[in-house]
Write a protein that holds these residues in place. Structure first.
Motif, PDB file in Angstrom:
ATOM      1  N   ARG A 198       0.858  -1.189   0.000  1.00 20.10           N
ATOM      2  CA  ARG A 198       0.000   0.000   0.000  1.00 20.10           C
ATOM      3  C   ARG A 198       0.893   1.238   0.000  1.00 20.10           C
ATOM      4  O   ARG A 198       1.849   1.315   0.785  1.00 20.10           O
ATOM      5  N   ILE A 199       0.573   2.189  -0.863  1.00 15.14           N
ATOM      6  CA  ILE A 199       1.315   3.446  -0.922  1.00 15.14           C
ATOM      7  C   ILE A 199       0.297   4.583  -0.959  1.00 15.14           C
ATOM      8  O   ILE A 199      -0.663   4.539  -1.741  1.00 15.14           O
ATOM      9  N   HIS A 200       0.503   5.605  -0.108  1.00 14.23           N
ATOM     10  CA  HIS A 200      -0.426   6.734  -0.028  1.00 14.23           C
ATOM     11  C   HIS A 200       0.317   8.053  -0.177  1.00 14.23           C
ATOM     12  O   HIS A 200       1.376   8.259   0.426  1.00 14.23           O
ATOM     13  N   GLY A 201      -0.275   8.933  -0.993  1.00 18.42           N
ATOM     14  CA  GLY A 201       0.234  10.285  -1.143  1.00 18.42           C
ATOM     15  C   GLY A 201      -0.761  11.298  -0.618  1.00 18.42           C
ATOM     16  O   GLY A 201      -1.712  10.955   0.103  1.00 18.42           O
ATOM     17  N   GLU A 202      -0.582  12.541  -0.987  1.00 22.67           N
ATOM     18  CA  GLU A 202      -1.446  13.616  -0.502  1.00 22.67           C
ATOM     19  C   GLU A 202      -2.874  13.528  -1.049  1.00 22.67           C
ATOM     20  O   GLU A 202      -3.827  13.963  -0.397  1.00 22.67           O
ATOM     21  N   GLU A 203      -3.020  12.949  -2.251  1.00 26.68           N
ATOM     22  CA  GLU A 203      -4.319  12.961  -2.919  1.00 26.68           C
ATOM     23  C   GLU A 203      -4.981  11.594  -3.003  1.00 26.68           C
ATOM     24  O   GLU A 203      -6.158  11.497  -3.371  1.00 26.68           O
ATOM     25  N   GLY A 204      -4.260  10.538  -2.699  1.00 26.47           N
ATOM     26  CA  GLY A 204      -4.828   9.200  -2.813  1.00 26.47           C
ATOM     27  C   GLY A 204      -3.765   8.150  -2.651  1.00 26.47           C
ATOM     28  O   GLY A 204      -2.623   8.445  -2.260  1.00 26.47           O
ATOM     29  N   GLY A 205      -4.135   6.902  -2.941  1.00 30.71           N
ATOM     30  CA  GLY A 205      -3.171   5.831  -2.762  1.00 30.71           C
ATOM     31  C   GLY A 205      -3.551   4.590  -3.549  1.00 30.71           C
ATOM     32  O   GLY A 205      -4.580   4.541  -4.243  1.00 30.71           O
ATOM     33  N   LEU A 206      -2.716   3.572  -3.442  1.00 27.86           N
ATOM     34  CA  LEU A 206      -2.925   2.330  -4.174  1.00 27.86           C
ATOM     35  C   LEU A 206      -2.732   1.133  -3.261  1.00 27.86           C
ATOM     36  O   LEU A 206      -2.099   1.224  -2.211  1.00 27.86           O
ATOM     37  N   GLU A 207      -3.299   0.009  -3.697  1.00 33.13           N
ATOM     38  CA  GLU A 207      -3.130  -1.252  -2.972  1.00 33.13           C
ATOM     39  C   GLU A 207      -3.042  -2.385  -3.979  1.00 33.13           C
ATOM     40  O   GLU A 207      -3.834  -2.454  -4.937  1.00 33.13           O
ATOM     41  N   TRP A 208      -2.071  -3.295  -3.750  1.00 35.26           N
ATOM     42  CA  TRP A 208      -1.882  -4.457  -4.611  1.00 35.26           C
ATOM     43  C   TRP A 208      -1.571  -5.663  -3.745  1.00 35.26           C
ATOM     44  O   TRP A 208      -0.807  -5.566  -2.780  1.00 35.26           O
ATOM     45  N   SER A 209      -2.159  -6.804  -4.093  1.00 29.93           N
ATOM     46  CA  SER A 209      -1.929  -8.047  -3.359  1.00 29.93           C
ATOM     47  C   SER A 209      -1.425  -9.112  -4.313  1.00 29.93           C
ATOM     48  O   SER A 209      -2.029  -9.338  -5.379  1.00 29.93           O
ATOM     49  N   GLN A 210      -0.368  -9.816  -3.937  1.00 29.08           N
ATOM     50  CA  GLN A 210       0.211 -10.837  -4.776  1.00 29.08           C
ATOM     51  C   GLN A 210      -0.751 -12.002  -4.998  1.00 29.08           C
ATOM     52  O   GLN A 210      -0.675 -12.674  -6.028  1.00 29.08           O
TER      53      GLN A 210
END
Length: 403
Positions: free
Chosen positions: A270-282
């Motif tokens: 999971r990576i989050h910035g000021e405006e949003g973020g992402l999530e990835w699962s193997q």
């Protein structure tokens, strides 16, 4: 592609009954650009012979040792000998075998971790420099198409300045003391002499760390760590928790465990910035979830519309046809082989269609391992990766708290 134009490779380790050697061979074969021509698959002569026969190799090129393989192949005509060596042995052999192969004039693609210690990793780096040969590392998960899509979206600033990086790798297969009951895969992974300074840390913690830096584009500057061994009698850690401080002020958490009973192969980023973020699962690798402050959540699918060309280049089938672990692994082999064919001595930059992990990834992950060990065993609240010594001797006497 005819046989003559394929990259000829040999393999050390990975014989009958081994897991990762078969995975390497499947990955190398997927695009039809590699041909296995020789190997030293096992120190057991009968198993070595059976392995070579099962793979259809000429018995003359089933060598008893790595030295015999390197010497035998070097004596062959240039258009017949192997060009690259795949190293799929336990960790303690990675560095000496890589250095020997590089010095003998062969390219190397090695299993991770790079070595037992940062000092060994630097010795490999020196061998690469003096040989001019290509060196790659099997950090498989960075080969997934949607990991590349995630990296691109972070790099182009879709989420604004990055604030949080969270990575977890959760397994449960070592919840019981199977390493003390004859399970060979567990046995060597918990043996300091063969696995190195870290158990869970070196085995899957390095994957988590490499993925976090690769996708975020941020280097970890310092960390605060807790290593634990929960199973009585185990000699290396089986549970890892690390707080991270990354460049630019971002903060992170890395969690790796092999005693999370019931978990399979739970790598999640999971990576989050000021405006949003992402999530990835193997375990669901064909979906990338994007979350925003001011609009609905999006789910990006492998092969679907809107993917960056560099992510599309890593796909082989249309949308709705799942691709997974072998295909991601094959992306690394394809990149390694094409880079070798192009005559380059270093991997192309991230984002290039033929990118694959190399020396930098190896040195970074070994620096991380030693920083975690130093911090967990010491009294300092934070340990800077830049301050990690590069001459630490291998020791089996590192104190790890018992759970």
């Amino acid at each position: 592609m005819n046989t003559q134009s394929k990259t000829r490779y040999g393999m050390v380790g990975g014989g009958e009954g081994a897991f990762i050697g078969a995975v390497h061979r499947m990955a190398a074969a997927l695009d039809g650009e590699f041909a296995l021509v020789c190997g030293a698959f096992s120190s057991d002569a009968e198993r070595n012979g059976r392995s070579a026969a099962a793979l259809g190799l000429d018995p003359v090129r089933a060598y008893a040792t790595l030295d015999a393989l390197l010497g035998g192949e070097a004596a062959l005509p240039e258009d017949q000998r192997m060009e690259a060596l795949a190293i799929v042995t336990p960790n303690h052999l990675h560095a000496p075998m890589a250095i020997a192969a590089l010095d003998a004039g062969f390219h190397v693609l090695s299993e991770k971790p790079m070595a037992l210690s940062l000092a060994e990793a630097r010795a490999i780096d020196a061998a690469v420099a003096r040989s001019g040969k290509l060196y790659g590392l099997a950090f498989t998960y960075s080969g997934y198409p949607l990991i590349e899509e995630a990296r691109v979206r972070v790099a182009r600033g879709d989420f604004g300045k990055i604030r949080l990086v969270q990575v977890e790798y959760s397994q449960g297969w070592l919840s019981r003391p199977i390493d003390q009951g004859g399970n060979k895969q567990a046995e060597w992974r918990t043996d300091p002499a063969r696995a190195g300074l870290g158990g869970c840390l070196g085995d899957i913690g390095t994957h988590a760390f490499q993925l976090a830096e690769h996708v975020s584009g941020l280097a970890v500057e310092s960390l605060s760590a807790d290593l634990t061994t929960h199973v009585p009698g185990r000699r290396l850690d089986d549970d890892v928790a690390v707080l991270l401080r990354l460049e630019g002020g971002a903060r992170g958490v890395l969690k790796a465990s092999q005693i999370a009973a019931g978990d399979e192969n739970g790598l999640c980023l999971r990576i989050h910035g000021e405006e949003g973020g992402l999530e990835w699962s193997q375990m669901e690798p064909n979906s990338l979830t994007l979350r925003w402050l001011d609009r609905p959540t999006e789910v990006i699918r492998a092969g679907g519309p809107g993917l960056d060309p560099s992510a599309m280049a890593r796909l082989r089938t249309p949308a709705g046809h799942p691709e997974g672990y072998i295909e991601a692994f094959a992306n690394l082999y394809r990149g390694f082989g094409r880079t070798l064919r192009a005559g380059a001595s270093t991997p192309p930059p991230p984002g290039a269609a033929d990118w694959f992990p190399g020396i930098r990834d190896g040195l970074r992950t070994m620096t991380f391992v030693e920083a975690v060990i130093e911090n967990s065993a010491g009294e300092a609240k934070w340990t800077a990766l830049a301050d990690v010594p590069n001459d630490r001797p291998l020791s089996s006497a590192i104190e790890i708290p018992k759970g």
